[in-house]
Design an enzyme around this catalytic site. Structure first.
Site, PDB file in Angstrom:
ATOM      1  N   GLY A 113      11.309 -30.396  -5.040  1.00 42.31           N
ATOM      2  CA  GLY A 113      12.466 -30.055  -4.229  1.00 42.31           C
ATOM      3  C   GLY A 113      12.186 -29.964  -2.748  1.00 42.31           C
ATOM      4  O   GLY A 113      13.111 -29.983  -1.924  1.00 42.31           O
ATOM      5  N   HIS A 173      21.595 -42.329  -7.692  1.00 41.92           N
ATOM      6  CA  HIS A 173      22.675 -41.620  -8.357  1.00 41.92           C
ATOM      7  C   HIS A 173      23.767 -41.195  -7.375  1.00 41.92           C
ATOM      8  O   HIS A 173      24.576 -40.322  -7.669  1.00 41.92           O
ATOM      9  CB  HIS A 173      22.129 -40.399  -9.105  1.00 41.92           C
ATOM     10  CG  HIS A 173      21.328 -40.775 -10.302  1.00 41.92           C
ATOM     11  ND1 HIS A 173      20.035 -41.254 -10.212  1.00 41.92           N
ATOM     12  CD2 HIS A 173      21.619 -40.790 -11.613  1.00 41.92           C
ATOM     13  CE1 HIS A 173      19.576 -41.525 -11.415  1.00 41.92           C
ATOM     14  NE2 HIS A 173      20.521 -41.249 -12.288  1.00 41.92           N
ATOM     15  N   TRP A 225       3.181 -39.746 -25.768  1.00 44.23           N
ATOM     16  CA  TRP A 225       3.770 -39.110 -26.954  1.00 44.23           C
ATOM     17  C   TRP A 225       4.400 -37.758 -26.637  1.00 44.23           C
ATOM     18  O   TRP A 225       5.320 -37.329 -27.318  1.00 44.23           O
ATOM     19  CB  TRP A 225       2.712 -38.962 -28.053  1.00 44.23           C
ATOM     20  CG  TRP A 225       1.456 -38.285 -27.609  1.00 44.23           C
ATOM     21  CD1 TRP A 225       1.187 -36.959 -27.606  1.00 44.23           C
ATOM     22  CD2 TRP A 225       0.285 -38.928 -27.061  1.00 44.23           C
ATOM     23  NE1 TRP A 225      -0.067 -36.712 -27.111  1.00 44.23           N
ATOM     24  CE2 TRP A 225      -0.656 -37.909 -26.771  1.00 44.23           C
ATOM     25  CE3 TRP A 225      -0.076 -40.255 -26.810  1.00 44.23           C
ATOM     26  CZ2 TRP A 225      -1.906 -38.176 -26.222  1.00 44.23           C
ATOM     27  CZ3 TRP A 225      -1.323 -40.518 -26.271  1.00 44.23           C
ATOM     28  CH2 TRP A 225      -2.225 -39.487 -25.983  1.00 44.23           C
ATOM     29  N   LYS A 226       3.922 -37.086 -25.595  1.00 49.18           N
ATOM     30  CA  LYS A 226       4.484 -35.782 -25.241  1.00 49.18           C
ATOM     31  C   LYS A 226       5.906 -35.932 -24.703  1.00 49.18           C
ATOM     32  O   LYS A 226       6.814 -35.176 -25.062  1.00 49.18           O
ATOM     33  CB  LYS A 226       3.586 -35.082 -24.217  1.00 49.18           C
ATOM     34  CG  LYS A 226       2.200 -34.745 -24.775  1.00 49.18           C
ATOM     35  CD  LYS A 226       1.335 -34.072 -23.735  1.00 49.18           C
ATOM     36  CE  LYS A 226      -0.046 -33.766 -24.316  1.00 49.18           C
ATOM     37  NZ  LYS A 226      -0.938 -33.109 -23.334  1.00 49.18           N
ATOM     38  N   VAL A 235      12.927 -27.006  -7.289  1.00 49.01           N
ATOM     39  CA  VAL A 235      13.814 -27.694  -8.230  1.00 49.01           C
ATOM     40  C   VAL A 235      13.099 -28.892  -8.850  1.00 49.01           C
ATOM     41  O   VAL A 235      12.799 -29.876  -8.163  1.00 49.01           O
ATOM     42  CB  VAL A 235      15.112 -28.178  -7.547  1.00 49.01           C
ATOM     43  CG1 VAL A 235      16.045 -28.831  -8.571  1.00 49.01           C
ATOM     44  CG2 VAL A 235      15.822 -27.022  -6.852  1.00 49.01           C
ATOM     45  N   ASP A 280      13.463 -31.942 -11.325  1.00 51.36           N
ATOM     46  CA  ASP A 280      14.508 -32.790 -11.907  1.00 51.36           C
ATOM     47  C   ASP A 280      13.822 -34.050 -12.404  1.00 51.36           C
ATOM     48  O   ASP A 280      13.377 -34.869 -11.606  1.00 51.36           O
ATOM     49  CB  ASP A 280      15.560 -33.112 -10.850  1.00 51.36           C
ATOM     50  CG  ASP A 280      16.647 -34.054 -11.358  1.00 51.36           C
ATOM     51  OD1 ASP A 280      16.672 -34.347 -12.569  1.00 51.36           O
ATOM     52  OD2 ASP A 280      17.473 -34.498 -10.527  1.00 51.36           O
ATOM     53  N   MET A 281      13.727 -34.191 -13.724  1.00 50.74           N
ATOM     54  CA  MET A 281      12.977 -35.345 -14.221  1.00 50.74           C
ATOM     55  C   MET A 281      13.584 -35.901 -15.500  1.00 50.74           C
ATOM     56  O   MET A 281      14.070 -35.162 -16.355  1.00 50.74           O
ATOM     57  CB  MET A 281      11.517 -34.983 -14.471  1.00 50.74           C
ATOM     58  CG  MET A 281      11.285 -33.965 -15.556  1.00 50.74           C
ATOM     59  SD  MET A 281       9.520 -33.650 -15.797  1.00 50.74           S
ATOM     60  CE  MET A 281       9.558 -32.728 -17.333  1.00 50.74           C
TER      61      MET A 281
END
Length: 321
Positions: A293, A44, A225-226, A171, A173-174
């Site tokens: 993080g 990114h 499914w979660k 942190v 981040d997913m």
């Protein structure tokens, strides 16, 4: 090869100013792209930059647009991004959420009509470094099937939760998919297989081949499914609260733009860091376990010292832009 943060940021700045970004806005966005690569999130940072440039040239991102406040209600603000640069708008939104939290203990900002924010963790770090607990989410174009289906109907809708800490923020981040599409591209460019199955090929077989997963658009939801259910809820939250486009509407447009996002901050002035340290110590005891993080900080320091490792093809592409 490795390049310095300043050199990479300078190349981003050159391209963005050439696309019509004002110097301050170009500098802000260039800093975020370079910062993502500095922190080791190459998917990114440098690797994603050409796609961002294409979005600008196609008119999906308006370099001159400024977000507009639509209405306020208590500790919540509602903004329209006016199709401006996603990372610029997200930074502004988190800044507003921080300001509201500093004033009243909690603050939330809902944004519609914005664009890809690149690395969501950027805004978690922003909140934590300002002394706030930060939670934010975005929707995306449909790129993941609902559990039990073969057709992409869900976004991989990233979720970020960040908690300030003296020794370095925690942190999370997913994305809701096992691997983000940026990470799939990174593995594909490096001709590497994924360490665990990340989705299905066009025959419906679980695979570690990143190219096959990108082609099928059948990424594997985290927790099966979660993760599928959480993705759906985040779409309801981001689009429903902002009055913006849902995953279905974004997908119908044929392009990933006009996204919906949500930013929540809680003033962490009374956060008990001792409790957090006890939890981290207990979780890590005796094992080589890193908290969310932790490796980011280590990577940032290393890349500052040694230079940012770059994919040769990606670097050449940037220089030619």
């Amino acid at each position: 090869m490795r390049v310095s943060f300043e050199e990479m940021e300078g190349e981003f700045l050159r391209v963005l100013e050439g696309l019509g970004f004002s110097p301050p806005k170009a500098g802000h966005c260039a800093g975020i792209f370079a910062g993502n690569s500095l922190d080791g999130v190459y998917s990114h940072g440098l690797n994603r930059f050409p796609a961002f440039v294409r979005s600008v040239r196609e008119g999906l991102v308006d370099p001159a647009a400024e977000p507009e406040l639509v209405r306020t209600g208590g500790s919540v603000e509602y903004w329209d991004g006016q199709q401006g640069p996603g990372m610029y708008i997200a930074s502004m939104a988190m800044s507003r959420a921080v300001a509201l939290a500093k004033k009243g203990g909690i603050g939330a900002v809902s944004v519609r009509n914005t664009n890809h924010w690149m690395r969501g963790g950027t805004y978690g770090w922003q909140a934590a470094e300002a002394g706030c607990i930060g939670i934010c989410a975005t929707n995306t174009i449909a790129n993941m099937p609902a559990w039990g289906s073969t057709e992409p109907r869900l976004g991989n809708n990233p979720l970020v939760i960040a908690i300030p800490r003296v020794k370095g923020p925690v942190v999370l981040d997913m994305a809701m998919s096992q691997f983000s599409y940026g990470k799939l591209q990174e593995y594909e460019w490096e001709s590497r297989e994924l360490p665990v199955p990340g989705g299905y090929d066009d025959k419906g077989v679980l695979t570690t081949n990143p190219g096959a997963i990108k082609a099928s658009r059948r990424t594997l939801p985290i927790g099966y499914w979660k993760g599928s259910g959480l993705s759906l809820i985040l779409d309801v939250l981001t689009a429903g609260l902002s009055g913006g486009w849902s995953v279905g509407e974004i997908t119908a447009s044929g392009k990933e733009y006009r996204l919906s996002q949500f930013f929540l901050c809680i003033n962490a002035a009374y956060l008990d860091e001792g409790v957090m340290e006890d939890i981290l110590a207990y979780t890590r005891s005796g094992d080589n376990v890193a908290y969310p993080g932790e490796r980011t900080l280590a990577t940032r320091l290393k890349n500052r010292r040694e230079g940012i490792p770059v994919n040769d093809k990606a670097w050449k592409t940037l220089l030619e832009l």
